[in-house]
Motif scaffolding. Sequence first.
Motif, mmCIF file in Angstrom:
data_model
loop_
_atom_site.group_PDB
_atom_site.id
_atom_site.type_symbol
_atom_site.label_atom_id
_atom_site.label_comp_id
_atom_site.label_asym_id
_atom_site.label_seq_id
_atom_site.Cartn_x
_atom_site.Cartn_y
_atom_site.Cartn_z
ATOM 1 N N PHE A 42 47.192 23.277 43.939
ATOM 2 C CA PHE A 42 46.016 22.456 43.651
ATOM 3 C C PHE A 42 45.005 23.267 42.862
ATOM 4 O O PHE A 42 44.983 24.493 42.933
ATOM 5 N N VAL A 43 44.129 22.559 42.140
ATOM 6 C CA VAL A 43 42.999 23.186 41.473
ATOM 7 C C VAL A 43 41.746 22.411 41.853
ATOM 8 O O VAL A 43 41.776 21.179 41.960
ATOM 9 N N GLU A 44 40.662 23.150 42.071
ATOM 10 C CA GLU A 44 39.349 22.548 42.300
ATOM 11 C C GLU A 44 38.397 23.135 41.274
ATOM 12 O O GLU A 44 38.333 24.355 41.107
ATOM 13 N N VAL A 45 37.675 22.272 40.577
ATOM 14 C CA VAL A 45 36.662 22.698 39.614
ATOM 15 C C VAL A 45 35.322 22.188 40.118
ATOM 16 O O VAL A 45 35.151 20.993 40.338
ATOM 17 N N LEU A 46 34.372 23.115 40.310
ATOM 18 C CA LEU A 46 33.059 22.763 40.834
ATOM 19 C C LEU A 46 32.055 23.836 40.434
ATOM 20 O O LEU A 46 32.335 25.034 40.604
ATOM 21 N N ASP A 47 30.928 23.427 39.911
ATOM 22 C CA ASP A 47 29.839 24.344 39.544
ATOM 23 C C ASP A 47 30.306 25.483 38.633
ATOM 24 O O ASP A 47 30.007 26.662 38.876
ATOM 25 N N ASN A 48 31.045 25.144 37.585
ATOM 26 C CA ASN A 48 31.527 26.095 36.584
ATOM 27 C C ASN A 48 32.457 27.158 37.168
ATOM 28 O O ASN A 48 32.530 28.279 36.677
ATOM 29 N N LYS A 49 33.180 26.800 38.234
ATOM 30 C CA LYS A 49 34.173 27.688 38.848
ATOM 31 C C LYS A 49 35.448 26.892 39.089
ATOM 32 O O LYS A 49 35.398 25.784 39.635
ATOM 33 N N ALA A 50 36.581 27.454 38.675
ATOM 34 C CA ALA A 50 37.885 26.839 38.918
ATOM 35 C C ALA A 50 38.631 27.699 39.940
ATOM 36 O O ALA A 50 38.793 28.901 39.746
ATOM 37 N N THR A 51 39.059 27.074 41.030
ATOM 38 C CA THR A 51 39.835 27.758 42.060
ATOM 39 C C THR A 51 41.222 27.141 42.078
ATOM 40 O O THR A 51 41.369 25.942 42.305
ATOM 41 N N VAL A 52 42.227 27.968 41.817
ATOM 42 C CA VAL A 52 43.615 27.519 41.773
ATOM 43 C C VAL A 52 44.318 28.059 43.013
ATOM 44 O O VAL A 52 44.364 29.274 43.228
ATOM 45 N N LEU A 53 44.861 27.156 43.827
ATOM 46 C CA LEU A 53 45.601 27.522 45.035
ATOM 47 C C LEU A 53 47.059 27.148 44.810
ATOM 48 O O LEU A 53 47.372 25.967 44.638
ATOM 49 N N VAL A 54 47.947 28.149 44.784
ATOM 50 C CA VAL A 54 49.371 27.882 44.523
ATOM 51 C C VAL A 54 50.235 28.542 45.591
ATOM 52 O O VAL A 54 49.842 29.523 46.216
ATOM 53 N N GLU A 55 51.420 27.980 45.780
ATOM 54 C CA GLU A 55 52.337 28.499 46.798
ATOM 55 C C GLU A 55 52.958 29.831 46.383
ATOM 56 O O GLU A 55 53.336 30.632 47.213
ATOM 57 N N GLY A 56 53.070 30.050 45.087
ATOM 58 C CA GLY A 56 53.615 31.303 44.570
ATOM 59 C C GLY A 56 53.378 31.386 43.083
ATOM 60 O O GLY A 56 53.248 30.373 42.405
ATOM 61 N N ALA A 57 53.302 32.612 42.564
ATOM 62 C CA ALA A 57 53.081 32.805 41.127
ATOM 63 C C ALA A 57 53.593 34.173 40.712
ATOM 64 O O ALA A 57 53.568 35.119 41.488
ATOM 65 N N VAL A 58 54.052 34.244 39.459
ATOM 66 C CA VAL A 58 54.537 35.492 38.870
ATOM 67 C C VAL A 58 53.904 35.639 37.487
ATOM 68 O O VAL A 58 53.940 34.693 36.694
ATOM 69 N N ALA A 59 53.334 36.810 37.201
ATOM 70 C CA ALA A 59 52.757 37.061 35.877
ATOM 71 C C ALA A 59 53.875 37.112 34.840
ATOM 72 O O ALA A 59 54.929 37.706 35.082
ATOM 73 N N LEU A 60 53.660 36.475 33.691
ATOM 74 C CA LEU A 60 54.658 36.449 32.612
ATOM 75 C C LEU A 60 54.398 37.475 31.531
ATOM 76 O O LEU A 60 55.241 37.696 30.678
ATOM 77 N N ASP A 61 53.248 38.109 31.536
ATOM 78 C CA ASP A 61 52.899 39.078 30.479
ATOM 79 C C ASP A 61 53.306 40.477 30.831
ATOM 80 O O ASP A 61 53.265 40.926 31.907
#
Length: 84
Positions: free
Chosen positions: A65-84
């Motif tokens: 999920f993502v929440e955007v509020l007061d110029n802040k984006a909070t992304v909550l994910v079950e898992g993630a891997v950097a691609l760079d």
Amino acid sequence: MTLEILTPEKKLYSGEVYGVQLPGINGLFEVLEKHAPLVSALAKGKLKVLKSRNEASSYSIESGFVEVLDNKATVLVEGAVALD
């Protein structure tokens, strides 16, 4: 705009960004500075952090999920891997 990317295990990213591109469940969308408040489900896919107009980094994410509020984006994910 401030961006935080969080998984159950750790904080993957926290800092000021130009924007973020997200894989929504109905397609790709982008959040830039001063975006209206928003809560959205995310699908498995590629999340792109736009650090500036010329610099970006990417993550492969699981659903979440993502929440955007007061110029802040909070992304909550079950898992993630950097691609760079």
